[in-house]
Design a protein around this motif. Sequence first.
Motif, mmCIF file in Angstrom:
data_model
loop_
_atom_site.group_PDB
_atom_site.id
_atom_site.type_symbol
_atom_site.label_atom_id
_atom_site.label_comp_id
_atom_site.label_asym_id
_atom_site.label_seq_id
_atom_site.Cartn_x
_atom_site.Cartn_y
_atom_site.Cartn_z
ATOM 1 N N ARG A 163 6.072 2.015 6.117
ATOM 2 C CA ARG A 163 5.582 0.921 5.281
ATOM 3 C C ARG A 163 4.206 0.519 5.768
ATOM 4 N N VAL A 164 3.248 0.379 4.835
ATOM 5 C CA VAL A 164 1.909 -0.094 5.161
ATOM 6 C C VAL A 164 1.545 -1.195 4.169
ATOM 7 N N SER A 165 1.077 -2.307 4.682
ATOM 8 C CA SER A 165 0.603 -3.390 3.821
ATOM 9 C C SER A 165 -0.813 -3.771 4.227
ATOM 10 N N LEU A 166 -1.498 -4.425 3.318
ATOM 11 C CA LEU A 166 -2.864 -4.873 3.535
ATOM 12 C C LEU A 166 -2.921 -6.368 3.282
ATOM 13 N N THR A 167 -3.491 -7.128 4.207
ATOM 14 C CA THR A 167 -3.641 -8.559 3.975
ATOM 15 C C THR A 167 -5.108 -8.940 3.934
ATOM 16 N N VAL A 204 0.841 -1.206 0.000
ATOM 17 C CA VAL A 204 0.000 0.000 0.000
ATOM 18 C C VAL A 204 0.875 1.255 0.000
ATOM 19 N N ILE A 205 1.689 1.412 1.020
ATOM 20 C CA ILE A 205 2.657 2.512 1.098
ATOM 21 C C ILE A 205 4.021 1.890 1.359
ATOM 22 N N ASP A 206 5.003 2.248 0.575
ATOM 23 C CA ASP A 206 6.340 1.700 0.807
ATOM 24 C C ASP A 206 7.376 2.798 0.622
#
Length: 275
Positions: free
Chosen positions: A228-232, A174-176
Amino acid sequence: MSEQAEAVPDLLTLPGERQQPFADRADARADPDADVAARVGTLGHSAPRAEFERQGAFLHVGEFLPDEVTAGLVASARALQDRINRNYLPGHKQGGSVSRHTIDQYAPFIAQLYRSKALIGWLEQICGEQLLPSPEQDPHAYALYYYTREGDHIGWHYDTSYYNGRRYTLLFGVIDESSCRLDYELHTREPDVPTQAGSVQIPPGGLVFFDGDKLRHRITPLGANQMRVSLTFEYVTDPGMRPWLRFVSNMKDALAYFGFRQVFKRLAKGQPPRA
């Protein structure tokens, strides 16, 4: 164990506007299912499925989500920063999380993407199984993971399924703005196949898809002044779960991710969990 963010108003209302979840405005015109359908139509499934099988139930696609969908995820992730629940487990994990319960209330765009028929259909073609949404009470069904402080990371682990069937993990970048990497090991539970190590950096809109019980993986520590933002997304082949394993799963989620208030939210309100 848990460091809860300060509460913010449930609704953000501008003069003359109808009240609505604050993350809903950035993506009100988006149609994630149609956007994903167009993307998977050009990507196909034969080559990705072959790669998924060759790597022991693991697939990395550097560019997957259309720009419009990625922009909606970024807007939602930034809007939910005040809702982060931070956790620290010495020697294993440090970071922040936002559960599907909060996402349902403030960022419905993510829930729409999770239920995209085009997305689920493509994933089913990749793994060769029927995929079902995780039960409504599962805070991991879809969740955002935030690395915002130096040293945020998660150590080596499997996404263990406590369900009667398999649990597949879909991870989106998502955001890196970081040097973090997803390090992984393939074939660790195939005795006749050599273990294969790998490492990827997942850009916004990129994805990783894998069987949670087969992929050993970690996220390397965040550097100074990085984010850093990730989505699972978690999909299952059988949503049933034994009561004892449900308790174990809930306790792990409460301690390591979302806090007791989020995990036991339905029970606290007197609402029975739904399967």
